[in-house]
Design an enzyme around this catalytic site. Structure first.
Site, PDB file in Angstrom:
ATOM      1  N   ASP A  37       0.815  -1.220   0.000  1.00 17.52           N
ATOM      2  CA  ASP A  37       0.000   0.000   0.000  1.00 17.52           C
ATOM      3  C   ASP A  37       0.845   1.266   0.000  1.00 17.52           C
ATOM      4  O   ASP A  37       2.044   1.225   0.273  1.00 17.52           O
ATOM      5  CB  ASP A  37      -0.848   0.035   1.274  1.00 17.52           C
ATOM      6  CG  ASP A  37      -2.041  -0.875   1.179  1.00 17.52           C
ATOM      7  OD1 ASP A  37      -2.319  -1.365   0.066  1.00 17.52           O
ATOM      8  OD2 ASP A  37      -2.677  -1.098   2.215  1.00 17.52           O
ATOM      9  N   LYS A  59      -3.929   3.429  -3.131  1.00 15.14           N
ATOM     10  CA  LYS A  59      -4.777   3.823  -2.027  1.00 15.14           C
ATOM     11  C   LYS A  59      -4.219   4.975  -1.234  1.00 15.14           C
ATOM     12  O   LYS A  59      -3.625   4.804  -0.187  1.00 15.14           O
ATOM     13  CB  LYS A  59      -5.011   2.646  -1.088  1.00 15.14           C
ATOM     14  CG  LYS A  59      -6.481   2.239  -1.066  1.00 15.14           C
ATOM     15  CD  LYS A  59      -6.765   1.452   0.141  1.00 15.14           C
ATOM     16  CE  LYS A  59      -7.477   0.182  -0.293  1.00 15.14           C
ATOM     17  NZ  LYS A  59      -7.376  -0.848   0.688  1.00 15.14           N
ATOM     18  N   MET A 174      -7.568   9.154   9.706  1.00 16.67           N
ATOM     19  CA  MET A 174      -8.202   9.576   8.456  1.00 16.67           C
ATOM     20  C   MET A 174      -9.157  10.756   8.639  1.00 16.67           C
ATOM     21  O   MET A 174     -10.177  10.824   7.960  1.00 16.67           O
ATOM     22  CB  MET A 174      -8.988   8.395   7.843  1.00 16.67           C
ATOM     23  CG  MET A 174      -8.124   7.208   7.519  1.00 16.67           C
ATOM     24  SD  MET A 174      -9.036   5.803   6.884  1.00 16.67           S
ATOM     25  CE  MET A 174      -9.660   5.064   8.372  1.00 16.67           C
TER      26      MET A 174
HETATM   27  N1  SAH Z   1      -3.816  -0.096   9.502  1.00 18.75           N
HETATM   28  C1  SAH Z   1      -3.261   1.222   9.679  1.00 18.75           C
HETATM   29  C2  SAH Z   1      -4.290   2.315   9.506  1.00 18.75           C
HETATM   30  C3  SAH Z   1      -4.874   2.354   8.124  1.00 18.75           C
HETATM   31  S1  SAH Z   1      -5.979   3.677   7.885  1.00 18.75           S
HETATM   32  C4  SAH Z   1      -2.589   1.298  11.072  1.00 18.75           C
HETATM   33  O1  SAH Z   1      -2.776   0.392  11.887  1.00 18.75           O
HETATM   34  O2  SAH Z   1      -1.854   2.236  11.298  1.00 18.75           O
HETATM   35  C5  SAH Z   1      -4.909   4.932   7.263  1.00 18.75           C
HETATM   36  C6  SAH Z   1      -4.801   6.068   8.238  1.00 18.75           C
HETATM   37  O3  SAH Z   1      -3.909   5.728   9.277  1.00 18.75           O
HETATM   38  C7  SAH Z   1      -4.231   7.356   7.681  1.00 18.75           C
HETATM   39  O4  SAH Z   1      -5.207   8.108   7.015  1.00 18.75           O
HETATM   40  C8  SAH Z   1      -3.759   8.050   8.932  1.00 18.75           C
HETATM   41  O5  SAH Z   1      -4.806   8.619   9.644  1.00 18.75           O
HETATM   42  C9  SAH Z   1      -3.250   6.879   9.737  1.00 18.75           C
HETATM   43  N2  SAH Z   1      -1.814   6.690   9.565  1.00 18.75           N
HETATM   44  C10 SAH Z   1      -1.202   5.626   9.012  1.00 18.75           C
HETATM   45  N3  SAH Z   1       0.134   5.772   9.071  1.00 18.75           N
HETATM   46  C11 SAH Z   1       0.363   6.944   9.674  1.00 18.75           C
HETATM   47  C12 SAH Z   1       1.532   7.650  10.053  1.00 18.75           C
HETATM   48  N4  SAH Z   1       2.743   7.173   9.790  1.00 18.75           N
HETATM   49  N5  SAH Z   1       1.386   8.834  10.690  1.00 18.75           N
HETATM   50  C13 SAH Z   1       0.180   9.326  10.971  1.00 18.75           C
HETATM   51  N6  SAH Z   1      -0.959   8.712  10.623  1.00 18.75           N
HETATM   52  C14 SAH Z   1      -0.874   7.541   9.995  1.00 18.75           C
END
Ligand code: SAH
Length: 509
Positions: A37, A59, A174
């Site tokens: 992703d 995505k 998000m």
């Molecule tokens: N499965 C992922 C989340 C997926 S949804 C997890 O456990 O982290 C995607 C959202 O996660 C993004 O829109 C953001 O809000 C958050 N996100 C993912 N990586 C991030 C990062 N490095 N820093 C801040 N927010 C992050």
């Protein structure tokens, strides 16, 4: 019998490549196909073996590259071909991001699968911004919600009243583009407008950014700073600890984007030291090692190894590549025979010592006259047979000098260097697009090779903030030859010295 395929849904962690699990790393190394992703750190793709099929599933908000149903089909069909498939997802596979749906599809299709947890950004990104998700005095529970309300999505929408009433820390994923609506609802449902809020973008990586405010002010801070996704929001008293606990953003090179230019194999130590100081590292190798044009010469030499009195290795790459051929031909180190071994420079000697081979002679520098002198001191080489194993198109000076001293010399290429053009990690693209704060050079040839790929003077002109760091005088000369000036030159001509020079110059500016 055909191998049975399997799909591993693997959590890649929140961004920092070091936060992948050991299990995840192991599976990446075994995968035939990796589907990844946008939020996954692409450095992790380097853990794959050569030839692994890498598929970008996209995505980032609207730019869905592969629609979800097609993606599920893809996983199923690759597994049915008997492949080991790693589906690499940001953070933890089951924290939003539809990991549950993908697993369901695999189960329905009768595909064998395993889900490897990852460190979720919802826990880790705030940590790297100095905010612990719980703390006895400031919040002893937490709620993680999605702030993304997509009218086309059939997900149940978040009940903001319940969220507002829940005790403890709130984390919203998000939600960047809806910051104002979310903050307003939480206030409407009874939260104190003065509740501290922080937002973290690209958390745990060198390009992390964070902002702070309260429920009342945060939307204005987002507007003012132009804060953008991907980011998360943390709401609650734990945010107050930020000042005290912000270990990551206080690192000396935090906020500096630094290019590392050596070949992949050599880059790691420099990259690691920069990463540990909080920098965003763009590893952009400009050359790679390839087999030499004349493979037959190596085959011939391998058959006659015991006719030589000496082998001279002039570089660590020469050692590595020669022994790859050697062990294809023989399975016993004793087939090297009683030949004596010379290594030019300590790094070459160290590579030989890794193989438990004693180095009989180690001239310090790659200067033909110095190497010849070292031999003279050791023994007369008159009539001795010497095999030099080194890169193609190396200059003729060394064999010539040894021949003049009476030796019979075979000069064999065991590898050649060719320009690197691939950009698996996207680092070259990022440099092209938005520049960097520093470009580090560890030898004159890294300057020349980098210039071949990027046209250094033009790059510096396009991005005037770019500073050049040189490991020593020879490297600086190569920079000057391009009409430029190194911003800093390391006092001590080592990786550590180079890091120190960059660090003190960054502090000063
Ligand atoms: N499965 C992922 C989340 C997926 S949804 C997890 O456990 O982290 C995607 C959202 O996660 C993004 O829109 C953001 O809000 C958050 N996100 C993912 N990586 C991030 C990062 N490095 N820093 C801040 N927010 C992050």
């Amino acid at each position: 019998m055909k191998q049975k395929g399997i799909v591993y849904l693997v959590g890649a962690g929140p961004g920092d490549a070091g936060l992948l699990t050991v299990r995840g790393a192991d599976l990446l190394g075994r995968a035939d196909v990796v589907v990844y992703d946008a939020l996954v750190n692409k450095e992790l793709l380097r853990l794959t073996k050569p030839g692994t099929e890498l598929i970008y599933a996209g995505k980032r908000s609207s730019d869905h590259v592969i629609p979800q149903d097609k993606l599920n089909e893809l996983l199923v069909s690759k597994a049915k071909e008997g492949k080991i498939v790693v589906r690499l997802k940001g953070g933890d596979p089951y924290v939003f991001g539809r990991g549950g749906e993908e697993a369901e599809q695999l189960a329905s299709a009768g595909i064998q699968f395993e889900v490897v947890p990852g460190i979720s950004s919802s826990i880790a990104a705030l940590n790297y911004a100095g905010v612990p998700i719980t703390h006895r005095d400031h919040g002893s529970s937490f709620t993680v919600v999605t702030g993304h309300e997509d009218p086309d999505k059939d997900e149940p929408s978040v009940n903001w009243e319940e969220v507002a009433k829940a005790p403890g820390t709130k984390v919203v994923l998000m939600g960047v583009t809806r910051t104002k609506e979310i903050a307003d609802s939480l206030i409407k449902y009874g939260m104190d407008p003065r509740t501290p809020v922080a937002m973290v973008r690209w958390g745990t990586t060198g390009r992390q950014e964070s902002i702070e405010g309260t429920l009342q002010t945060i939307a204005a801070v987002v507007d003012k700073t132009g804060f953008k996704p991907p980011a998360l929001t943390v709401i609650g008293d734990v945010v107050k600890l930020r000042e005290k606990l912000n270990w990551f953003e206080k690192r000396p090179l935090f906020g500096q984007r630094i290019v590392v230019t050596r070949t992949r194999d050599q880059a790691s130590r420099l990259s690691q030291q920069l990463l540990e100081r909080g920098a965003e590292v763009l590893e952009i190798p400009t050359i790679k090692i390839a087999p030499p044009t004349e493979l037959q010469d190596i085959a011939d030499v391998l058959l006659e190894l015991n006719s030589y009195d000496w082998i001279i290795f002039t570089s660590p790459n020469g050692v590595t590549t020669f022994f790859e051929y050697f062990f294809k031909a023989f399975d016993d180190m004793r087939d090297i025979g009683g030949v004596r071994i010379a290594a030019v420079g300590p790094a070459t000697a160290a590579k030989l010592q890794e193989l438990h081979l004693r180095v009989d002679l180690m001239p310090d520098e790659y200067v033909a006259s110095k190497i010849a002198k070292a031999f003279e001191k050791y023994e007369s080489i008159d009539n001795l047979r010497i095999l030099i194993l080194r890169a193609e198109v190396a200059n003729r000076e060394l064999p010539k000098q040894l021949e003049e001293m009476g030796a019979i010399v075979d000069d064999i290429a065991v590898y050649k260097t060719i320009p690197e053009t691939e950009d698996i990690t996207g680092a070259a693209g990022r440099l092209d697009e938005s520049g960097a704060d520093w470009i580090t050079f560890t030898s004159a040839s890294t300057v020349e090779n980098f210039h071949q790929r990027f046209k250094l003077p033009e790059l510096v002109k396009k991005f005037p903030r770019v500073k050049l760091a040189s490991i020593g005088p020879e490297t600086s000369k190569a920079i000057v030859a391009l009409g430029l000036k190194p911003t800093v030159e390391a006092k001590e001509h080592t990786i550590e010295g180079l890091v120190k020079a960059v660090e003190s110059a960054s502090k000063a500016s």
